[in-house]
Design a protein around this motif. Structure first.
Motif, PDB file in Angstrom:
ATOM      1  N   THR A 214       0.828  -1.204   0.000  1.00  9.90           N
ATOM      2  CA  THR A 214       0.000   0.000   0.000  1.00  9.90           C
ATOM      3  C   THR A 214       0.862   1.253   0.000  1.00  9.90           C
ATOM      4  OG1 THR A 214      -1.810  -1.122   1.138  1.00  9.90           O
ATOM      5  CG2 THR A 214      -1.755   1.281   1.276  1.00  9.90           C
TER       6      THR A 214
ATOM      7  N   THR B 151       0.948   4.108  -3.020  1.00 11.67           N
ATOM      8  CA  THR B 151       0.576   5.507  -2.780  1.00 11.67           C
ATOM      9  C   THR B 151       1.759   6.458  -2.891  1.00 11.67           C
ATOM     10  OG1 THR B 151       0.785   5.134  -0.391  1.00 11.67           O
ATOM     11  CG2 THR B 151      -1.414   4.916  -1.354  1.00 11.67           C
TER      12      THR B 151
ATOM     13  N   ALA C  74      -3.631   1.788  -7.605  1.00  6.13           N
ATOM     14  CA  ALA C  74      -3.345   2.869  -6.659  1.00  6.13           C
ATOM     15  C   ALA C  74      -2.309   3.858  -7.181  1.00  6.13           C
ATOM     16  CB  ALA C  74      -2.855   2.278  -5.331  1.00  6.13           C
TER      17      ALA C  74
END
Length: 475
Positions: free
Chosen positions: A299, A303, A322
């Motif tokens: 994650t 990001t 993402a």
């Protein structure tokens, strides 16, 4: 442009008998005893099955009932096959679609997937089912779980079910062979993955680095000095995010530094490459300031708060969705050796089910192993191709050609190998190692040698408990 592959999604000294068995509850990591006779469906100490004609070449069986299943009306009257699955979400939907395709392809068998939670929840449920005497026909087990049930004599040998058209030659050998014990297969690969090195191509271009992954950890350290000159949200950009809740990546690093977690059940995490890898990572985090322990490394990378990380092949689609930058993947870095572990899941049959159910269950596995169906699974989930001919199915062939990031995982496969035994066969082996990793990665980091000495002692105590059954299978 950032590539968008079709449908790749993120995931995620005597054999036990009535006289001598290890608790399957311990195998699954729960604290309830199991009657030995329930495990393999045996009726006497010789292991003779209680039912079935055994014509398929598998073990006989028959004293274990089937868990509840209610087929839709259009499939009533068929032989029912229940698969217990650890796949929810998109992956679970992909599996259910394949089983429905199977149900529509013939008129004799009805197959149904029943979600039982992730691996650490579904395995204890199998233990409870064995104790209760009613089991699924196909059990989805992680690569670090099936061996624990093997040692308790619960799994059906699969070799006799294969034929000239469906056999080892159909599969990527390295993945198929992980289910072999000697010459016998107990676990058939299906949803498999390896870790990949992920890097932010935009960051690498901005600081003048080559458009590739680092060949060694030492090269990553050299590059990190340039990466951390950039800032994100007012802070120096971290070069690499480590994962502390999964020992999979650390095992890879241990191999890359020339060590192992164990040789068989002989624990080696307190020496050589394991200590070297831990000390290197710790110095990189706390002395250099280049890395950190992430709650979710994938994650954070997606990001843009860290420039590189190592995570599963199956994370690629989620990262694509993402990322606002161009994503690159590469082989894992070496240091003194290559180190690429495989992960993921496969299927086992339960020894004590009736022969009719085992024969029907294997028909389901054969269907999932057909090239078109194996390709459909890979495209829907992002797991590695496991069937050789699936890579020639046009849609998957195009994906491999169009997305070099996903193709890296396939190209890296020849370097891959199965986990060290202490991680695969000791019930709490992974949790003990993870607890140690968190101690060396967090809060300034405890002394690596001291932590791994403690972990090794705990692992050795556990290894003694499973050693008799392990040696029956592995010598």
């Amino acid at each position: 442009m950032r590539p968008t592959p079709a449908l790749i999604r993120r995931r995620d000294s005597s054999r036990p008998s009535r006289r001598d068995f290890l608790s399957l509850a311990a195998a699954a990591g729960v604290a309830a005893p199991l009657l030995g006779a329930c495990a393999g469906g045996v009726t006497d100490d010789s292991g003779t099955g209680s039912g079935g004609d055994g014509e398929s070449g598998g073990s006989e069986g028959g004293n274990l009932g089937q868990v509840d299943v209610s087929p839709p009306e259009q499939y009533a009257g068929r032989t029912n096959v229940v698969m217990w699955s650890a796949m929810g979400g998109v992956n679970g939907e992909a599996l259910a679609a394949l089983l429905e395709k199977f149900n529509q392809s013939q008129e004799d068998i009805y197959a149904e997937a029943q979600f039982q939670g992730p691996y650490h929840e579904s395995a204890p449920k199998l233990t409870a089912a064995l104790r209760a005497g009613a089991v699924p026909d196909i059990m989805m087990l992680a690569d670090t779980f099936w061996g624990r049930f093997l040692l308790n004599d619960a799994l059906e040998p699969l070799g006799g079910y294969f034929d000239d058209e469906f056999n080892r030659d159909n599969y990527i050998e390295a993945l198929y062979d992980e289910g072999l014990v000697g010459d016998e297969l107990y676990w058939l690969s299906f949803g498999r993955s390896t870790p990949l090195f992920y890097y932010n191509k935009d960051v690498f271009a901005q600081v003048g680095l080559p458009d590739r992954g680092p060949e060694t950890w030492t090269e990553l350290r050299e590059w990190s000095a340039e990466i951390t000159r950039l800032t994100v949200q007012g802070q120096p950009l971290k070069a690499h995010a480590f994962t502390g809740d999964d020992d999979w990546q650390f095992m890879a690093a241990t191999w890359q530094f020339g060590g192992t977690l164990s040789e068989g059940l002989d624990v080696t995490i307190d020496s050589g490459g394991a200590v070297d890898a831990g000390a290197w990572h710790q110095s990189y985090i706390f002395d250099d300031g280049y890395g950190y322990l992430a709650q979710s490394a994938g994650t954070d990378f997606g990001t843009g708060v860290v420039a590189t990380t190592i995570t599963s092949t199956g994370g690629l689609r989620g990262i694509y969705e993402a990322a606002q930058f161009e994503v690159g993947t590469a082989f894992l870095p070496r240091e003194v050796a290559s180190g690429v572990p495989t992960g993921g899941m496969g299927f086992s049959l339960l020894k004590g089910a009736t022969q009719e159910r085992k024969d029907a269950a294997f028909e389901v596995l054969k269907f999932l192993g057909q090239p078109e169906n194996a390709a459909e699974w890979t495209l829907a989930t992002g797991y590695l191709p496991i069937v050789k001919a699936s890579m020639e199915v046009p849609e998957l062939a195009r994906t491999l050609a169009d997305d070099p990031n996903f193709n890296v995982a396939v190209e890296q496969l020849p370097e891959a190998k199965a986990s060290d035994a202490i991680r695969s066969y000791l019930p709490n082996g992974t949790s003990l190692i993870i607890a140690g990793l968190q101690r060396i990665y967090s809060d300034g980091g405890e002394d690596v040698q001291g932590v791994f000495d403690e972990v090794a002692e705990q692992l050795r105590q556990g290894a003694e408990d499973i050693k008799p059954a392990y040696e029956e299978y592995f010598g």
